[in-house]
Design a protein around this motif. Structure first.
Motif, PDB file in Angstrom:
ATOM      1  N   LEU A  30       0.564  -1.407   0.003  1.00 12.82           N
ATOM      2  CA  LEU A  30       0.167   0.454  -0.188  1.00 12.82           C
ATOM      3  C   LEU A  30       1.191   1.048  -0.058  1.00 12.82           C
ATOM      4  N   PRO A  31       0.682   2.505  -0.939  1.00 13.60           N
ATOM      5  CA  PRO A  31       1.368   3.597  -0.564  1.00 13.60           C
ATOM      6  C   PRO A  31       1.208   4.098   0.312  1.00 13.60           C
ATOM      7  N   GLY A  32       1.504   4.839   0.639  1.00 20.97           N
ATOM      8  CA  GLY A  32       1.182   6.283   1.589  1.00 20.97           C
ATOM      9  C   GLY A  32       1.348   6.221   3.030  1.00 20.97           C
ATOM     10  N   LEU A  33       1.649   4.651   3.500  1.00 23.76           N
ATOM     11  CA  LEU A  33       0.966   4.245   4.964  1.00 23.76           C
ATOM     12  C   LEU A  33       2.533   4.893   5.267  1.00 23.76           C
ATOM     13  N   GLU A  34       3.202   5.836   5.746  1.00 19.58           N
ATOM     14  CA  GLU A  34       4.488   6.027   6.125  1.00 19.58           C
ATOM     15  C   GLU A  34       3.307   8.228   6.690  1.00 19.58           C
ATOM     16  N   ILE A  35       3.414   8.228   5.760  1.00 21.94           N
ATOM     17  CA  ILE A  35       2.675   9.502   6.398  1.00 21.94           C
ATOM     18  C   ILE A  35       1.445   9.056   6.510  1.00 21.94           C
ATOM     19  N   ASP A  36       0.890   8.576   6.406  1.00 21.15           N
ATOM     20  CA  ASP A  36       0.006   7.787   7.254  1.00 21.15           C
ATOM     21  C   ASP A  36       0.036   7.866   8.418  1.00 21.15           C
ATOM     22  N   ALA A  37       1.558   7.310   9.212  1.00 19.70           N
ATOM     23  CA  ALA A  37       2.050   7.006  10.826  1.00 19.70           C
ATOM     24  C   ALA A  37       2.515   8.452  11.130  1.00 19.70           C
ATOM     25  N   ARG A  38       2.626   9.179  10.772  1.00 15.46           N
ATOM     26  CA  ARG A  38       3.343  10.499  10.757  1.00 15.46           C
ATOM     27  C   ARG A  38       1.990  11.325  10.845  1.00 15.46           C
ATOM     28  N   ASN A  39       0.730  11.361  10.065  1.00 15.88           N
ATOM     29  CA  ASN A  39      -0.672  11.864  10.602  1.00 15.88           C
ATOM     30  C   ASN A  39      -1.343  10.855  11.896  1.00 15.88           C
ATOM     31  N   ALA A  40      -0.520   9.882  12.348  1.00 13.49           N
ATOM     32  CA  ALA A  40      -1.675   9.049  12.994  1.00 13.49           C
ATOM     33  C   ALA A  40      -0.675   9.781  14.787  1.00 13.49           C
ATOM     34  N   ARG A  41       0.445   9.993  14.419  1.00 12.23           N
ATOM     35  CA  ARG A  41       1.254  11.249  15.482  1.00 12.23           C
ATOM     36  C   ARG A  41       0.314  12.251  16.015  1.00 12.23           C
ATOM     37  N   GLU A  42       0.483  12.995  14.695  1.00  9.29           N
ATOM     38  CA  GLU A  42      -0.374  14.062  14.802  1.00  9.29           C
ATOM     39  C   GLU A  42      -1.598  14.265  15.448  1.00  9.29           C
ATOM     40  N   ILE A  43      -2.380  13.173  15.218  1.00 13.98           N
ATOM     41  CA  ILE A  43      -3.414  12.900  16.195  1.00 13.98           C
ATOM     42  C   ILE A  43      -3.731  12.633  17.261  1.00 13.98           C
ATOM     43  N   ALA A  44      -2.382  11.676  17.239  1.00 15.02           N
ATOM     44  CA  ALA A  44      -2.609  11.518  19.092  1.00 15.02           C
ATOM     45  C   ALA A  44      -2.024  12.683  19.875  1.00 15.02           C
ATOM     46  N   ARG A  45      -0.964  13.910  19.088  1.00 10.92           N
ATOM     47  CA  ARG A  45      -0.983  14.811  19.902  1.00 10.92           C
ATOM     48  C   ARG A  45      -2.185  15.486  19.673  1.00 10.92           C
ATOM     49  N   LEU A  46      -2.876  15.267  18.870  1.00  6.33           N
ATOM     50  CA  LEU A  46      -4.057  16.360  18.940  1.00  6.33           C
ATOM     51  C   LEU A  46      -4.780  16.134  20.830  1.00  6.33           C
ATOM     52  N   PHE A  86      -9.540   3.369   0.771  1.00 10.65           N
ATOM     53  CA  PHE A  86      -8.265   3.708  -0.124  1.00 10.65           C
ATOM     54  C   PHE A  86      -6.733   4.164   0.601  1.00 10.65           C
ATOM     55  N   ALA A  87      -5.803   3.760  -0.115  1.00  8.87           N
ATOM     56  CA  ALA A  87      -4.202   3.928   0.198  1.00  8.87           C
ATOM     57  C   ALA A  87      -4.214   5.054  -0.740  1.00  8.87           C
ATOM     58  N   THR A  88      -3.985   6.151  -0.730  1.00  9.49           N
ATOM     59  CA  THR A  88      -2.806   7.531  -2.017  1.00  9.49           C
ATOM     60  C   THR A  88      -1.254   7.333  -1.425  1.00  9.49           C
ATOM     61  N   PRO A  89      -0.493   7.886  -2.512  1.00  6.50           N
ATOM     62  CA  PRO A  89       1.269   8.046  -2.416  1.00  6.50           C
ATOM     63  C   PRO A  89       0.644   9.236  -1.154  1.00  6.50           C
ATOM     64  N   ASN A  90      -0.024  10.288  -1.063  1.00  8.39           N
ATOM     65  CA  ASN A  90      -0.538  11.213  -0.161  1.00  8.39           C
ATOM     66  C   ASN A  90      -1.014  10.810   0.978  1.00  8.39           C
ATOM     67  N   GLY A  91      -1.106   9.762   1.606  1.00 13.50           N
ATOM     68  CA  GLY A  91      -1.596   8.961   2.461  1.00 13.50           C
ATOM     69  C   GLY A  91      -2.856   8.567   2.460  1.00 13.50           C
ATOM     70  N   SER A  92      -3.070   7.929   3.255  1.00 11.05           N
ATOM     71  CA  SER A  92      -4.585   7.025   2.980  1.00 11.05           C
ATOM     72  C   SER A  92      -5.443   8.958   3.484  1.00 11.05           C
ATOM     73  N   VAL A  93      -7.182   8.056   2.965  1.00 10.46           N
ATOM     74  CA  VAL A  93      -8.044   9.190   2.265  1.00 10.46           C
ATOM     75  C   VAL A  93      -8.727   9.763   3.487  1.00 10.46           C
ATOM     76  N   ALA A  94      -8.670   8.530   4.456  1.00 13.18           N
ATOM     77  CA  ALA A  94      -9.649   8.695   5.543  1.00 13.18           C
ATOM     78  C   ALA A  94      -8.031   9.713   6.898  1.00 13.18           C
ATOM     79  N   THR A  95      -7.712   8.904   7.107  1.00 11.38           N
ATOM     80  CA  THR A  95      -6.601   9.421   7.426  1.00 11.38           C
ATOM     81  C   THR A  95      -6.259  10.807   7.721  1.00 11.38           C
ATOM     82  N   ASN A  96      -5.955  11.355   6.337  1.00 11.48           N
ATOM     83  CA  ASN A  96      -5.807  12.600   6.153  1.00 11.48           C
ATOM     84  C   ASN A  96      -7.068  13.513   6.748  1.00 11.48           C
TER      85      ASN A  96
END
Length: 468
Positions: free
Chosen positions: A48-64, A234-244
């Motif tokens: 799946l593409p872009g999941l390293e971006i998901d990880a970064r976004n999930a860390r930011e969600i956790a911070r929020l 869906f996952a995309t090269p810019n991160g998964s649609v839902a996580t974004n």
């Protein structure tokens, strides 16, 4: 017309020295996050593409959501095995204290196989092997966490839609988008393979929280799924649609539709859906289970006028939404209509547990949070289980106006709280101006972040009409 603080002072029948609540004692309730993601399955048609971006976004969600960096655990790619997920959830269970809050995030493939344990279908998270961390294992782990935590939030960016949903997906809705389910090339026992036995287009992973949610002694829980039961995430090269979308909305003050000062599950769902629909990449519906009114993150102030945008009655409802379900508190008013400068407030509070009682009020002009109990006349607010009639004869409270709706609620906490931190000394009743900062203080104190457990009981918010 006089402000509520002035009215409250006038209502008092006697005066003694004011006593501000001391800081809460004991260790602060903590927030913890477990972030799980896998984009590299070691096979090109599974990756799946872009999941390293998901990880970064999930860390930011956790911070929020208030999770400090030292309380974030992350497991990814080759390390994400079924045994490792089980071990991490067990370790999280050992580390959390009673009243702590838990956030679990997963991004990767979902999968469906022929049913186990008597079920027609069994679903789970696809991990290394490829292997399946099935929903029954997940349910057991979450149930155990829910016995200690005051709040459990799960965000699952995968899909489990078998049968028609995946078969009907002839092509990706946009270039580079990849469905987060096993493709047909994998073959046996997949959602669309020739050997598939199940074929239900149902996201039953939602059942992972049903035991937690339905137990009256369990945590407040919210499950956020990336798609509905008949759709594909869906996952995309810019991160998964839902996580974004989730991250964008939790960071956007405009998502706070009810102006409570916090973004709850329902508001997250509405905002994220707008973001996904605007992307135009196909049908993907954010789905909730559990307490949709559970506050998730605070709203950041965007201007000096932000204080006027907070609806204080909605802020009290946020407190009620986050209360423990096994701590029952009820506030009953003898009447919900008072004549200004004539009628006196009269109510009772019933609690099934002992603890420290707080009665919060929002004045009819909506400008202040007021603490009616404890107060300068009655400082000891520890109560036993049972019913307490308030106010007392030595501090009767008369309606002071202006015309409109005031709001009352009762909270019973296992330890002292400082809900109105920064209130001026010397007043009969503590009072602070309504603002994003004072709203945040209410929620932080309730969550136990400043000390003690994050578990508390709260009544429904009772509206009192003040009339001429």
């Amino acid at each position: 017309m006089p402000a509520p603080l002035q009215s409250l002072r006038r209502w008092a029948a006697a005066a003694v020295a004011a006593c501000l609540l001391g800081a809460a004692t004991g260790a602060a309730a903590a927030s913890h996050a477990l972030i799980l993601w896998i984009g590299d399955y070691g096979q090109a048609d599974l990756n799946l593409p872009g999941l390293e971006i998901d990880a970064r976004n999930a860390r930011e969600i956790a911070r929020l959501m208030g999770v400090p960096p030292q309380n974030v655990r992350e497991v990814a790619n080759r390390a994400l095995t079924r045994q490792r997920i089980a071990a991490e959830l067990a370790d999280l269970d050992r580390r959390i204290a009673t009243g702590d809050r838990v956030f679990v995030y997963y991004s990767g493939h979902g999968h469906q196989i022929a049913g186990q344990y008597g079920a027609r279908c069994t679903e789970g998270l696809v991990v290394q092997g490829p292997d399946l961390y099935i929903d029954g294992e997940f349910q057991d782990a979450l149930t155990s966490l829910g016995r200690k935590a005051s709040q459990v939030v799960v965000m699952n960016d995968s899909c489990f839609s078998g049968g028609a949903a995946t078969r009907s997906l002839a092509a990706a809705p946009a270039p580079g988008w990849v469905g987060k389910f096993y493709p047909a090339s994998v073959g046996v026992a997949t959602a669309i393979g020739a050997g598939y036995q199940c074929g239900e287009a149902v996201n039953k992973m939602l059942r992972s929280l049903e035991v937690v949610e339905k137990s009256s002694s369990a945590a407040q829980v919210l499950y956020v799924a990336a798609s509905s039961d008949t759709e594909v995430a869906f996952a995309t090269p810019n991160g998964s649609v839902a996580t974004n979308a989730w991250l964008q909305c939790l960071a956007d003050p405009r998502a706070d539709i009810n102006r409570s000062g916090a973004i709850n599950g329902r508001e997250l769902q509405a905002c994220a859906q707008r973001v996904i629909d605007a992307a135009g990449g196909g049908r993907q519906t954010i789905t909730l289970q559990g307490n949709a009114n559970l506050p998730l993150s605070f709203v950041a102030s965007t201007s000096t006028g932000a204080a006027q945008q907070v609806d204080p009655a909605q802020a009290l409802r946020d407190l009620q939404a986050g209360a423990a379900r096994d701590r029952r508190v009820r506030l009953d008013a003898s009447t919900t209509r008072l004549r200004i400068r004539e009628d006196f407030l009269d109510f009772s509070v019933t609690t099934d547990r002992e603890g420290y009682l707080y009665v919060l009020q929002v004045g009819s002009d909506g400008r202040t949070f007021n603490l009616l109990y404890p107060n300068a006349f009655e400082r000891d607010n520890f109560v036993r289980a049972g019913t307490l009639r308030l106010p007392r004869m030595n501090w009767r409270v008369r309606a002071g106006g202006p015309q409109g709706m005031s709001h009352l609620m009762a909270i019973v906490s296992p330890q002292p709280r400082d809900f109105l931190s920064g209130a001026a000394a010397g007043a009969a009743f503590s009072s602070v101006a309504v603002s994003p900062a004072s709203t945040r203080t209410l929620l932080v104190e309730a969550s136990g972040a400043s000390g003690g457990s994050g578990s508390y009981g709260a009544s429904a918010v009772v509206a009192i009409e003040e009339t001429p």
